[in-house]
Design a protein around this motif. Structure first.
Motif, PDB file in Angstrom:
ATOM      1  N   MET A 144       0.981  -1.121  -0.019  1.00 46.08           N
ATOM      2  CA  MET A 144      -0.563   0.132   0.192  1.00 46.08           C
ATOM      3  C   MET A 144       0.934   1.533  -0.658  1.00 46.08           C
ATOM      4  O   MET A 144       1.664   1.631   0.790  1.00 46.08           O
ATOM      5  N   ASN A 145      -0.040   2.132  -0.701  1.00 43.40           N
ATOM      6  CA  ASN A 145       0.986   3.785  -0.549  1.00 43.40           C
ATOM      7  C   ASN A 145      -0.343   4.320   0.685  1.00 43.40           C
ATOM      8  O   ASN A 145      -1.378   4.586   0.713  1.00 43.40           O
ATOM      9  N   ILE A 146       0.666   5.004   1.008  1.00 45.55           N
ATOM     10  CA  ILE A 146      -0.463   6.314   2.421  1.00 45.55           C
ATOM     11  C   ILE A 146       0.085   7.396   2.441  1.00 45.55           C
ATOM     12  O   ILE A 146       1.037   8.196   2.635  1.00 45.55           O
ATOM     13  N   PRO A 147       0.090   8.386   1.292  1.00 44.36           N
ATOM     14  CA  PRO A 147      -0.181   9.931   1.737  1.00 44.36           C
ATOM     15  C   PRO A 147      -0.690  10.292   2.958  1.00 44.36           C
ATOM     16  O   PRO A 147      -2.011  10.139   3.165  1.00 44.36           O
ATOM     17  N   ILE A 148       0.358  10.998   2.715  1.00 43.21           N
ATOM     18  CA  ILE A 148       0.741  12.352   4.909  1.00 43.21           C
ATOM     19  C   ILE A 148       0.417  13.253   3.951  1.00 43.21           C
ATOM     20  O   ILE A 148       1.723  13.664   3.673  1.00 43.21           O
ATOM     21  N   ASP A 149      -0.892  14.630   4.373  1.00 43.60           N
ATOM     22  CA  ASP A 149      -0.707  15.768   3.786  1.00 43.60           C
ATOM     23  C   ASP A 149      -0.862  16.975   5.298  1.00 43.60           C
ATOM     24  O   ASP A 149      -2.070  16.511   5.441  1.00 43.60           O
ATOM     25  N   SER A 150       0.180  16.831   5.751  1.00 45.19           N
ATOM     26  CA  SER A 150       0.111  18.303   6.748  1.00 45.19           C
ATOM     27  C   SER A 150       0.198  19.253   6.932  1.00 45.19           C
ATOM     28  O   SER A 150       0.481  19.506   5.478  1.00 45.19           O
ATOM     29  N   PRO A 151      -0.432  20.447   7.700  1.00 48.10           N
ATOM     30  CA  PRO A 151       0.323  21.809   7.637  1.00 48.10           C
ATOM     31  C   PRO A 151       1.100  22.371   7.183  1.00 48.10           C
ATOM     32  O   PRO A 151       1.961  22.904   6.417  1.00 48.10           O
ATOM     33  N   TYR A 152       2.443  20.577   7.674  1.00 49.26           N
ATOM     34  CA  TYR A 152       3.955  20.934   7.617  1.00 49.26           C
ATOM     35  C   TYR A 152       4.635  21.094   6.373  1.00 49.26           C
ATOM     36  O   TYR A 152       5.511  21.038   5.959  1.00 49.26           O
ATOM     37  N   GLY A 153       4.036  19.747   5.439  1.00 41.17           N
ATOM     38  CA  GLY A 153       4.184  18.934   4.338  1.00 41.17           C
ATOM     39  C   GLY A 153       3.796  17.746   3.775  1.00 41.17           C
ATOM     40  O   GLY A 153       3.138  17.172   4.549  1.00 41.17           O
ATOM     41  N   PHE A 154       4.492  17.225   3.085  1.00 35.51           N
ATOM     42  CA  PHE A 154       3.810  15.796   2.270  1.00 35.51           C
ATOM     43  C   PHE A 154       4.693  15.425   1.978  1.00 35.51           C
ATOM     44  O   PHE A 154       6.479  15.002   2.310  1.00 35.51           O
ATOM     45  N   ASP A 155       4.622  13.703   2.604  1.00 40.11           N
ATOM     46  CA  ASP A 155       5.058  12.915   2.472  1.00 40.11           C
ATOM     47  C   ASP A 155       4.470  11.399   1.758  1.00 40.11           C
ATOM     48  O   ASP A 155       3.139  11.211   2.476  1.00 40.11           O
ATOM     49  N   GLU A 156       4.803  10.263   1.233  1.00 38.99           N
ATOM     50  CA  GLU A 156       3.930   9.500   1.294  1.00 38.99           C
ATOM     51  C   GLU A 156       4.880   7.896   1.296  1.00 38.99           C
ATOM     52  O   GLU A 156       6.206   8.198   1.121  1.00 38.99           O
ATOM     53  N   VAL A 157       4.700   6.963   2.571  1.00 41.34           N
ATOM     54  CA  VAL A 157       4.627   5.817   2.796  1.00 41.34           C
ATOM     55  C   VAL A 157       5.174   5.064   1.803  1.00 41.34           C
ATOM     56  O   VAL A 157       3.225   5.314   1.560  1.00 41.34           O
ATOM     57  N   HIS A 158       4.903   4.094   1.392  1.00 39.16           N
ATOM     58  CA  HIS A 158       4.768   2.985   0.867  1.00 39.16           C
ATOM     59  C   HIS A 158       5.274   1.338   1.434  1.00 39.16           C
ATOM     60  O   HIS A 158       6.844   1.298   2.555  1.00 39.16           O
ATOM     61  N   ILE A 159       4.419   0.563   1.161  1.00 42.17           N
ATOM     62  CA  ILE A 159       4.736  -1.110   2.626  1.00 42.17           C
ATOM     63  C   ILE A 159       4.883  -2.001   1.035  1.00 42.17           C
ATOM     64  O   ILE A 159       3.787  -2.255   0.324  1.00 42.17           O
ATOM     65  N   GLU A 160       5.681  -2.514   0.990  1.00 41.04           N
ATOM     66  CA  GLU A 160       6.170  -3.870   0.423  1.00 41.04           C
ATOM     67  C   GLU A 160       6.581  -5.116   1.347  1.00 41.04           C
ATOM     68  O   GLU A 160       8.149  -4.453   1.318  1.00 41.04           O
ATOM     69  N   ASP A 161       6.478  -5.910   0.643  1.00 43.53           N
ATOM     70  CA  ASP A 161       7.186  -7.134   1.618  1.00 43.53           C
ATOM     71  C   ASP A 161       7.595  -6.969   2.631  1.00 43.53           C
ATOM     72  O   ASP A 161       9.495  -7.399   4.041  1.00 43.53           O
ATOM     73  N   GLY A 162       7.152  -6.427   4.047  1.00 45.59           N
ATOM     74  CA  GLY A 162       7.207  -6.323   5.096  1.00 45.59           C
ATOM     75  C   GLY A 162       8.171  -5.189   5.025  1.00 45.59           C
ATOM     76  O   GLY A 162       8.791  -5.138   6.137  1.00 45.59           O
ATOM     77  N   LYS A 163       8.766  -4.398   4.465  1.00 41.34           N
ATOM     78  CA  LYS A 163       9.608  -3.068   4.700  1.00 41.34           C
ATOM     79  C   LYS A 163       8.767  -2.120   3.953  1.00 41.34           C
ATOM     80  O   LYS A 163       7.470  -1.830   3.303  1.00 41.34           O
ATOM     81  N   ILE A 164       9.342  -1.318   4.382  1.00 39.05           N
ATOM     82  CA  ILE A 164       8.397   0.414   5.062  1.00 39.05           C
ATOM     83  C   ILE A 164       9.238   1.721   4.539  1.00 39.05           C
ATOM     84  O   ILE A 164      10.814   1.217   5.063  1.00 39.05           O
ATOM     85  N   GLU A 165       8.883   2.023   3.300  1.00 36.81           N
ATOM     86  CA  GLU A 165       9.748   3.559   3.286  1.00 36.81           C
ATOM     87  C   GLU A 165       9.012   4.830   2.923  1.00 36.81           C
ATOM     88  O   GLU A 165       7.607   5.069   2.177  1.00 36.81           O
ATOM     89  N   VAL A 166       9.859   5.787   2.816  1.00 37.08           N
ATOM     90  CA  VAL A 166       8.511   7.335   2.069  1.00 37.08           C
ATOM     91  C   VAL A 166       9.481   7.480   0.724  1.00 37.08           C
ATOM     92  O   VAL A 166      10.786   7.244   0.280  1.00 37.08           O
ATOM     93  N   VAL A 167       8.562   7.426   0.003  1.00 35.91           N
ATOM     94  CA  VAL A 167       8.898   7.710  -1.612  1.00 35.91           C
ATOM     95  C   VAL A 167       9.344   8.661  -1.559  1.00 35.91           C
ATOM     96  O   VAL A 167       9.345   9.667  -3.555  1.00 35.91           O
ATOM     97  N   LYS A 168       8.313  10.055  -1.591  1.00 34.85           N
ATOM     98  CA  LYS A 168       7.312  10.666  -2.070  1.00 34.85           C
ATOM     99  C   LYS A 168       8.033  11.954  -1.030  1.00 34.85           C
ATOM    100  O   LYS A 168       7.406  11.688   0.819  1.00 34.85           O
ATOM    101  N   ALA A 169       8.615  13.135  -0.477  1.00 37.53           N
ATOM    102  CA  ALA A 169       8.546  13.799   0.593  1.00 37.53           C
ATOM    103  C   ALA A 169       8.832  15.439  -0.341  1.00 37.53           C
ATOM    104  O   ALA A 169       9.005  15.566  -1.496  1.00 37.53           O
ATOM    105  N   ASN A 170       8.559  16.369  -0.414  1.00 35.92           N
ATOM    106  CA  ASN A 170       7.977  17.717  -0.741  1.00 35.92           C
ATOM    107  C   ASN A 170       9.800  18.952   0.558  1.00 35.92           C
ATOM    108  O   ASN A 170       9.443  19.983   0.686  1.00 35.92           O
ATOM    109  N   CYS A 171      10.138  18.074   1.228  1.00 38.92           N
ATOM    110  CA  CYS A 171      11.501  18.643   1.780  1.00 38.92           C
ATOM    111  C   CYS A 171      12.552  19.076   1.142  1.00 38.92           C
ATOM    112  O   CYS A 171      12.828  18.161   0.194  1.00 38.92           O
ATOM    113  N   ARG A 172      13.840  20.075   1.398  1.00 45.37           N
ATOM    114  CA  ARG A 172      14.543  20.217   0.451  1.00 45.37           C
ATOM    115  C   ARG A 172      15.659  19.413   0.778  1.00 45.37           C
ATOM    116  O   ARG A 172      15.624  18.987  -1.054  1.00 45.37           O
ATOM    117  N   ASP A 173      15.648  18.834   1.379  1.00 47.96           N
ATOM    118  CA  ASP A 173      16.981  18.172   1.884  1.00 47.96           C
ATOM    119  C   ASP A 173      17.065  16.316   1.538  1.00 47.96           C
ATOM    120  O   ASP A 173      17.591  15.647   1.004  1.00 47.96           O
TER     121      ASP A 173
END
Length: 122
Positions: free
Chosen positions: A54-83
């Motif tokens: 699954m993909n989980i988009p998280i949109d908050s007043p501080y920014g946007f992040d998207e979390v991806h879950i697959e094969d028991g592993k979790i990672e952030v695949v998108k974020a609108n932060c600079r670094d």
């Protein structure tokens, strides 16, 4: 063989069966869940296993992040932060591991029962 012996044997067999069944169910359930927090408050808790995708988009007043879950592993695949350090960190999969995006005040942690044995608790 007396009637009481027969009852004891049946009870012992049923007890062994239920213990085996409970142990088998417990081994299949890992008990891990994903805790997603923004600005120190948990906004989502998601149970998952090795077959969850699954993909989980998280949109908050501080920014946007998207979390991806697959094969028991979790990672952030998108974020609108600079670094993009949260994206570059890569996947996590063990209880207690975290991904943090400081500019977006975003925090992802794997929680649950840790059954691993290490040098400290051996």
């Amino acid at each position: 063989m007396k009637k009481g012996d027969f009852v004891v044997i049946i009870v012992a067999v049923l007890l062994a069966f239920f213990v085996f069944l409970k142990t088998d169910i417990k081994e299949n359930f890992q008990g891990k869940y994903l805790s997603i927090q923004v600005n120190g408050e948990e906004i989502q808790a998601i149970e998952y296993d090795d077959h969850t995708v699954m993909n989980i988009p998280i949109d908050s007043p501080y920014g946007f992040d998207e979390v991806h879950i697959e094969d028991g592993k979790i990672e952030v695949v998108k974020a609108n932060c600079r670094d993009q350090r949260c994206v570059k960190q890569g996947p996590i999969s063990e209880v207690g591991e975290i991904i943090i995006c400081l500019p977006n005040r975003f925090f992802v942690e794997i929680k649950g029962k840790d059954t691993r044995i290490d040098v400290i608790n051996y």
